[in-house]
Design a protein around this motif. Structure first.
Motif, mmCIF file in Angstrom:
data_model
loop_
_atom_site.group_PDB
_atom_site.id
_atom_site.type_symbol
_atom_site.label_atom_id
_atom_site.label_comp_id
_atom_site.label_asym_id
_atom_site.label_seq_id
_atom_site.Cartn_x
_atom_site.Cartn_y
_atom_site.Cartn_z
ATOM 1 N N ASN A 200 -31.146 -18.424 6.719
ATOM 2 C CA ASN A 200 -32.445 -18.240 7.422
ATOM 3 C C ASN A 200 -33.487 -18.267 6.122
ATOM 4 O O ASN A 200 -33.445 -17.662 5.028
ATOM 5 N N LYS A 201 -34.449 -18.797 6.318
ATOM 6 C CA LYS A 201 -35.476 -19.262 5.032
ATOM 7 C C LYS A 201 -36.162 -17.626 4.659
ATOM 8 O O LYS A 201 -36.321 -17.580 3.371
ATOM 9 N N LYS A 204 -34.342 -16.688 1.730
ATOM 10 C CA LYS A 204 -34.163 -17.458 0.388
ATOM 11 C C LYS A 204 -35.029 -17.083 -0.732
ATOM 12 O O LYS A 204 -34.842 -17.707 -1.816
#
Length: 359
Positions: A200-201, A204
């Motif tokens: 999931n972003k 990141k």
């Protein structure tokens, strides 16, 4: 792959001298590795965030010489020759010689520096040993030009592991898995691999603010701590717990569920220290201020709903983990309530990074 795959079988090119510089980051484990088998094989798999700002920059100068029975090298740390670090490199060279048979055909000068304070309790062995491994792989690439990038990175991680286990996770960026896990394709005890599934972003560009609670030398080294897992009354349960937590994290990392992420990561940190406190002999690496910070984080999270959590390495310092969109709120909280527990008010702001790079 097996260790034999990392032994060169081609005829090397003639390389008389050269110089290469690599920058390699530290990392912070979310699922901890604690306990190892022979040849730096982990007793359980682990996963870490590769950091961005906390890194070692290492230059390797090499010059061809007549092969002898000894390794020939000098080591300089931040411009000064460091004799006390030479035995560690000597041991590293001994471990990797069968995979790098050219080592005794060169004399080396190794120059290294860290972007973070020395003895700040950040894993400098991870960044330092991985940087040396990468420099050696650059020499190997000159000797054997047909080496491909995937092999280069795998062998760099493989070699780094033989210097410091956690260094195997400092080659690639983002999330890196080291240790065989049945639910993670490509995972290996021999080297670290970038986490192969969807992330999931939110994870990141996760933030890691490192609170320097105690910059002194640990009273028990990580090497000794790992060895105390042999015969530890809770070792088998701990290794199973790590496997189970890594399985849970696979789904959590895809969904972006910060609540479950927090439960796993904080439990892992406390389990690591529980192993230290229940080994024989037992020891405590947390300090009173470590506990003060943990309690403050718990209160802040409960009162605000902000998904901030902590993790710990084998030491007293606290890694505060949180999403990037909460950076302003969390840094304000750290300045107002947590800096008072840091030695000389020191802390380091870091975040997930993209891995090692050649300069």
């Amino acid at each position: 792959m097996t260790p034999k795959d990392f032994i060169p079988i081609q005829e090397p090119k003639m390389i008389s001298s050269g110089k290469v510089t690599w920058q390699s980051p530290s990392n912070i484990a979310l699922v901890k590795y604690w306990g190892k088998k022979e040849n730096q094989i982990p007793a359980n798999p682990s996963i870490s965030f590769t950091l961005n700002h906390c890194k070692s920059t290492t230059t390797l100068k090499f010059k061809k010489r007549k092969k002898t029975d000894d390794f020939a090298f000098n080591f300089f740390f931040e411009g000064k020759e460091k004799e006390d670090f030479k035995p560690k490199i000597e041991k590293f060279f001994e471990r990797i010689e069968s995979y790098c048979p050219y080592l005794k055909e060169y004399e080396f000068e190794i120059y290294s520096e860290n972007s973070f304070p020395h003895s700040s309790g950040i894993a400098s062995s991870a960044s330092g040993m991985s940087a040396i491994a990468l420099c050696l792989m650059s020499l190997e690439k000159e000797l054997f030009p047909e080496i491909e990038e995937e092999y280069f990175n795998k062998k760099a991680s493989f070699l780094a592991r033989l210097g410091s286990g956690s260094a195997s996770r400092s080659i690639a960026g983002g999330l890196v898995v080291w240790g065989t896990h049945e639910n993670i394709e490509g995972s290996s005890d021999l080297f670290g691999e970038q986490f192969p599934y969807k992330v999931n972003k939110i994870f990141k560009n996760y933030q890691d603010t490192i609170l320097l609670v105690d910059k002194g030398e640990k009273q028990v080294s990580s090497t000794v701590g790992h060895d105390l897992m042999h015969g530890h009354p809770f070792a088998a349960q701990r290794f199973q717990q790590a496997h189970d937590n890594l399985s849970k994290l696979v789904n959590v990392l895809e969904s972006g569920d910060t609540s479950e992420f927090i439960k796993i990561v904080e439990s892992e940190a406390l389990s690591l220290h529980a192993m230290m406190m229940s080994s024989q002999p037992y020891f405590i690496l947390m300090k009173p201020n470590t506990l003060e910070i943990i309690n403050k984080i718990w209160v802040f999270r409960k009162e605000t709903g902000i998904p901030v959590c902590f993790t710990l390495d084998a030491g007293a310092n606290v890694h505060v983990l949180y999403p990037e969109d909460q950076k302003d709120n969390v840094l304000e909280f750290i300045k107002n309530e947590l800096v008072v527990y840091c030695q000389n008010g020191q802390y380091i702001c870091d975040q997930v990074g993209s891995g090692a790079k050649i300069l």
